[in-house]
Design an enzyme around this catalytic site. Structure first.
Site, PDB file in Angstrom:
ATOM      1  N   ASN A  11       0.863  -1.181   0.000  1.00  0.00           N
ATOM      2  CA  ASN A  11       0.000   0.000   0.000  1.00  0.00           C
ATOM      3  C   ASN A  11       0.901   1.233   0.000  1.00  0.00           C
ATOM      4  O   ASN A  11       2.094   1.139   0.277  1.00  0.00           O
ATOM      5  CB  ASN A  11      -0.969  -0.013   1.186  1.00  0.00           C
ATOM      6  CG  ASN A  11      -0.246  -0.062   2.521  1.00  0.00           C
ATOM      7  OD1 ASN A  11       0.537   0.819   2.858  1.00  0.00           O
ATOM      8  ND2 ASN A  11      -0.499  -1.103   3.295  1.00  0.00           N
ATOM      9  N   VAL A  20      -0.540 -10.525   0.785  1.00  0.00           N
ATOM     10  CA  VAL A  20       0.869 -10.672   0.431  1.00  0.00           C
ATOM     11  C   VAL A  20       1.720  -9.721   1.272  1.00  0.00           C
ATOM     12  O   VAL A  20       2.768 -10.110   1.799  1.00  0.00           O
ATOM     13  CB  VAL A  20       1.080 -10.395  -1.079  1.00  0.00           C
ATOM     14  CG1 VAL A  20       2.558 -10.326  -1.427  1.00  0.00           C
ATOM     15  CG2 VAL A  20       0.395 -11.461  -1.915  1.00  0.00           C
ATOM     16  N   ASP A  21       1.273  -8.487   1.413  1.00  0.00           N
ATOM     17  CA  ASP A  21       2.017  -7.475   2.167  1.00  0.00           C
ATOM     18  C   ASP A  21       2.279  -7.939   3.598  1.00  0.00           C
ATOM     19  O   ASP A  21       3.409  -7.910   4.086  1.00  0.00           O
ATOM     20  CB  ASP A  21       1.227  -6.170   2.140  1.00  0.00           C
ATOM     21  CG  ASP A  21       2.027  -4.942   2.551  1.00  0.00           C
ATOM     22  OD1 ASP A  21       3.269  -5.015   2.619  1.00  0.00           O
ATOM     23  OD2 ASP A  21       1.402  -3.896   2.775  1.00  0.00           O
ATOM     24  N   SER A 108      -2.871  -6.123  -6.952  1.00  0.00           N
ATOM     25  CA  SER A 108      -4.184  -5.465  -6.954  1.00  0.00           C
ATOM     26  C   SER A 108      -5.383  -6.389  -7.121  1.00  0.00           C
ATOM     27  O   SER A 108      -6.513  -5.919  -7.145  1.00  0.00           O
ATOM     28  CB  SER A 108      -4.270  -4.349  -8.007  1.00  0.00           C
ATOM     29  OG  SER A 108      -3.531  -3.225  -7.593  1.00  0.00           O
ATOM     30  N   GLY A 110      -6.415  -8.834  -5.070  1.00  0.00           N
ATOM     31  CA  GLY A 110      -7.000  -9.282  -3.810  1.00  0.00           C
ATOM     32  C   GLY A 110      -7.987  -8.252  -3.294  1.00  0.00           C
ATOM     33  O   GLY A 110      -8.971  -7.921  -3.956  1.00  0.00           O
ATOM     34  N   ILE A 111      -7.683  -7.682  -2.154  1.00  0.00           N
ATOM     35  CA  ILE A 111      -8.576  -6.715  -1.513  1.00  0.00           C
ATOM     36  C   ILE A 111      -8.793  -5.456  -2.363  1.00  0.00           C
ATOM     37  O   ILE A 111      -9.800  -4.779  -2.231  1.00  0.00           O
ATOM     38  CB  ILE A 111      -8.074  -6.366  -0.098  1.00  0.00           C
ATOM     39  CG1 ILE A 111      -9.168  -5.674   0.705  1.00  0.00           C
ATOM     40  CG2 ILE A 111      -6.800  -5.546  -0.165  1.00  0.00           C
ATOM     41  CD1 ILE A 111      -8.899  -5.602   2.182  1.00  0.00           C
ATOM     42  N   TYR A 112      -7.849  -5.159  -3.278  1.00  0.00           N
ATOM     43  CA  TYR A 112      -7.990  -3.988  -4.138  1.00  0.00           C
ATOM     44  C   TYR A 112      -8.993  -4.216  -5.269  1.00  0.00           C
ATOM     45  O   TYR A 112      -9.369  -3.273  -5.968  1.00  0.00           O
ATOM     46  CB  TYR A 112      -6.643  -3.560  -4.710  1.00  0.00           C
ATOM     47  CG  TYR A 112      -5.764  -2.797  -3.726  1.00  0.00           C
ATOM     48  CD1 TYR A 112      -6.046  -2.739  -2.367  1.00  0.00           C
ATOM     49  CD2 TYR A 112      -4.648  -2.129  -4.170  1.00  0.00           C
ATOM     50  CE1 TYR A 112      -5.238  -2.046  -1.489  1.00  0.00           C
ATOM     51  CE2 TYR A 112      -3.833  -1.424  -3.299  1.00  0.00           C
ATOM     52  CZ  TYR A 112      -4.138  -1.385  -1.954  1.00  0.00           C
ATOM     53  OH  TYR A 112      -3.336  -0.680  -1.085  1.00  0.00           O
TER      54      TYR A 112
END
Length: 158
Positions: A11, A20-21, A108, A110-112
């Site tokens: 992010n 992943v982050d 981008s 996944g949650i994005y």
């Protein structure tokens, strides 16, 4: 993975998160977070579509490239170009550091919320274009989070 750099779907604040982050920060230990804090102090973070490089900390990869992909907003807010830019900026950083191998997650998707099929096509094309100016890079891997992404990449790359 045992590569010169793994790419983190980061992010813009570079302070870790989920997916992943979170996994990369957790496995890599405090050195990655310390490096990210240093970047935040000097640059204020990392804009969407850009990337920064840090140590790999405790990871097998000596470097982590933190690439910030866009949040999907329906496709009319430059998301495609920003996603391509995140991949291209990652390749450019790897080349600047004379790295030979790099592994990408599905940035981008996944949650994005970026549509997976669209993201796969953008990722492959962006990496292919960026590799023209990155002669040191010998291998690019796409590491897929799940079977659906694996099938999409396998089909597109076969």
């Amino acid at each position: 993975m045992e590569v010169d750099a793994i790419v983190n779907a980061a992010n813009s604040g570079l302070l870790g998160g989920g997916g992943v982050d979170g996994a990369i920060h957790g496995a890599g230990g405090p050195a990655i977070m310390a490096a990210c804090r240093g970047i935040r102090e000097t640059k204020g973070g990392c804009p969407t579509g850009q990337a920064v490089i840090t140590t790999g900390g405790l990871l097998p990869a000596p470097y982590v490239i933190h690439a910030v992909g866009p949040v999907w907003q329906g496709g009319d807010h430059g998301e495609d170009a920003l996603l391509a830019s995140a991949y291209q900026a990652s390749i450019a950083l790897a080349a600047q550091h004379k790295l030979r191998t790099i592994a990408f997650p599905n940035i981008s998707t996944g949650i994005y919320g970026f549509p997976r099929e669209r993201a796969v096509d953008i990722a492959i094309e962006a990496v292919r274009k960026a590799l023209v100016a990155a002669p040191t890079i010998e291998q690019v891997s796409f590491v897929c989070f799940d079977d659906e992404n694996y099938r999409l990449y396998r089909h597109r790359l076969s």
